[in-house]
Design a protein around this motif. Structure first.
Motif, PDB file in Angstrom:
ATOM      1  N   UNK A 116       0.824  -1.210   0.000  1.00  0.00           N
ATOM      2  CA  UNK A 116       0.000   0.000   0.000  1.00  0.00           C
ATOM      3  C   UNK A 116       0.855   1.256   0.000  1.00  0.00           C
ATOM      4  N   UNK A 117       1.893   1.275   0.838  1.00  0.00           N
ATOM      5  CA  UNK A 117       2.716   2.484   0.988  1.00  0.00           C
ATOM      6  C   UNK A 117       3.809   2.555  -0.069  1.00  0.00           C
ATOM      7  N   UNK A 118       4.501   1.445  -0.287  1.00  0.00           N
ATOM      8  CA  UNK A 118       5.667   1.468  -1.168  1.00  0.00           C
ATOM      9  C   UNK A 118       5.335   1.379  -2.653  1.00  0.00           C
ATOM     10  N   UNK A 119       4.152   0.863  -2.978  1.00  0.00           N
ATOM     11  CA  UNK A 119       3.801   0.660  -4.389  1.00  0.00           C
ATOM     12  C   UNK A 119       2.507   1.377  -4.762  1.00  0.00           C
ATOM     13  N   UNK A 120       1.401   0.993  -4.147  1.00  0.00           N
ATOM     14  CA  UNK A 120       0.095   1.501  -4.579  1.00  0.00           C
ATOM     15  C   UNK A 120       0.009   3.017  -4.439  1.00  0.00           C
ATOM     16  N   UNK A 121       0.500   3.574  -3.331  1.00  0.00           N
ATOM     17  CA  UNK A 121       0.454   5.027  -3.146  1.00  0.00           C
ATOM     18  C   UNK A 121       1.277   5.742  -4.216  1.00  0.00           C
ATOM     19  N   UNK A 122       2.426   5.164  -4.566  1.00  0.00           N
ATOM     20  CA  UNK A 122       3.271   5.746  -5.617  1.00  0.00           C
ATOM     21  C   UNK A 122       2.562   5.706  -6.962  1.00  0.00           C
ATOM     22  N   UNK A 123       1.981   4.567  -7.284  1.00  0.00           N
ATOM     23  CA  UNK A 123       1.291   4.412  -8.568  1.00  0.00           C
ATOM     24  C   UNK A 123       0.110   5.367  -8.660  1.00  0.00           C
ATOM     25  N   UNK A 124      -0.688   5.443  -7.601  1.00  0.00           N
ATOM     26  CA  UNK A 124      -1.905   6.249  -7.654  1.00  0.00           C
ATOM     27  C   UNK A 124      -1.605   7.741  -7.756  1.00  0.00           C
TER      28      UNK A 124
END
Length: 242
Positions: A116-124
């Motif tokens: 959630x923090x390291x990937x999804x937040x960056x992508x979104x």
């Protein structure tokens, strides 16, 4: 003057990056600690503070959600961090989390937090800001890790998220040829997160054995300053033995 948004700007690499860019860029500083963000903003020539939880995807911004250096807010979400930005020269992702543990002892919650923090937040956040980045032919810089190349025992959820983050930058670079996309892979850095990791490992903390946050910030600044014909795709930094 170009505009650059920095996530995780309240401390560590994010704060060091904000200070390294403060004389040459208008900054948008994003993080969850309002007081710490304002402390960093006071060291910058021009900085707007946005308090946001980037894992709260889908939250819509309101007029009260953004603030200048003298004001703060209690808002959430990538949409908030991107509110009102129509043109963006640089997006620097510094926020991240590391929880150690062997796979046998790491529950689904730990893996979800890492992604959630390291990937999804960056992508979104990147996805939401793509129109602004395209308008400026901007530059996306993602602070990854040495763990984005090599997975070791106890680092399963963190390394997996960083491998995924590297895949994201590789794909973004190809899908958005008008942008520059740089993946930065530092070794261990002297940060609060590193102190927690060393405590987990049961070792004595010695900051002299780690990279300084300012050293990573310098590499990020050099990537942003690359001549227009150059595309710095990956930067790898390691501490020098002392």
């Amino acid at each position: 003057m170009s505009t650059v948004l920095v996530t995780g700007a309240s401390r560590g690499i994010g704060a060091a990056t904000a200070r390294a860019l403060s004389e040459t860029h208008d900054l948008v500083l994003v993080g969850r600690d309002t007081d710490a963000l304002h402390a960093v903003a006071r060291d910058c020539r021009s900085a707007r503070v946005v308090t946001a939880d980037l894992t709260a995807a889908g939250t819509e911004p309101t007029a009260a959600n953004t603030a200048g250096p003298a004001d703060s807010d209690g808002a959430h979400g990538p949409a908030l961090a991107a509110a009102g930005i129509e043109r963006l020269d640089g997006l620097i992702h510094c926020a991240g989390v590391a929880e150690l543990g062997r796979i046998a002892d790491s529950g689904a919650g730990q893996w979800r937090r890492a992604y959630d923090i390291n990937v999804v937040a960056v992508v979104e956040l990147t996805r939401i800001l793509l129109p602004a980045l395209r308008a400026a032919e901007g530059h996306v810089v993602v602070v990854n890790s040495g763990a984005g190349y090599t997975a070791k025992p106890d680092w399963g959820s963190y390394a997996a998220s960083k491998f995924a983050l590297r895949a994201f930058t590789d794909v973004l670079r190809q899908e958005e040829p008008g942008l520059r996309v740089t993946s930065v892979h530092p070794g261990r850095v002297d940060t609060d997160m590193q102190r927690a990791i060393v405590a987990h490992e049961g070792r004595t903390y010695d900051p002299e054995t780690f990279l300084a946050p300012g050293s990573v910030a310098t590499a990020i600044r050099q990537a942003l300053d690359a001549t227009p014909d150059a595309h710095p795709t990956e930067i790898v930094l390691r501490p020098r033995p002392r």
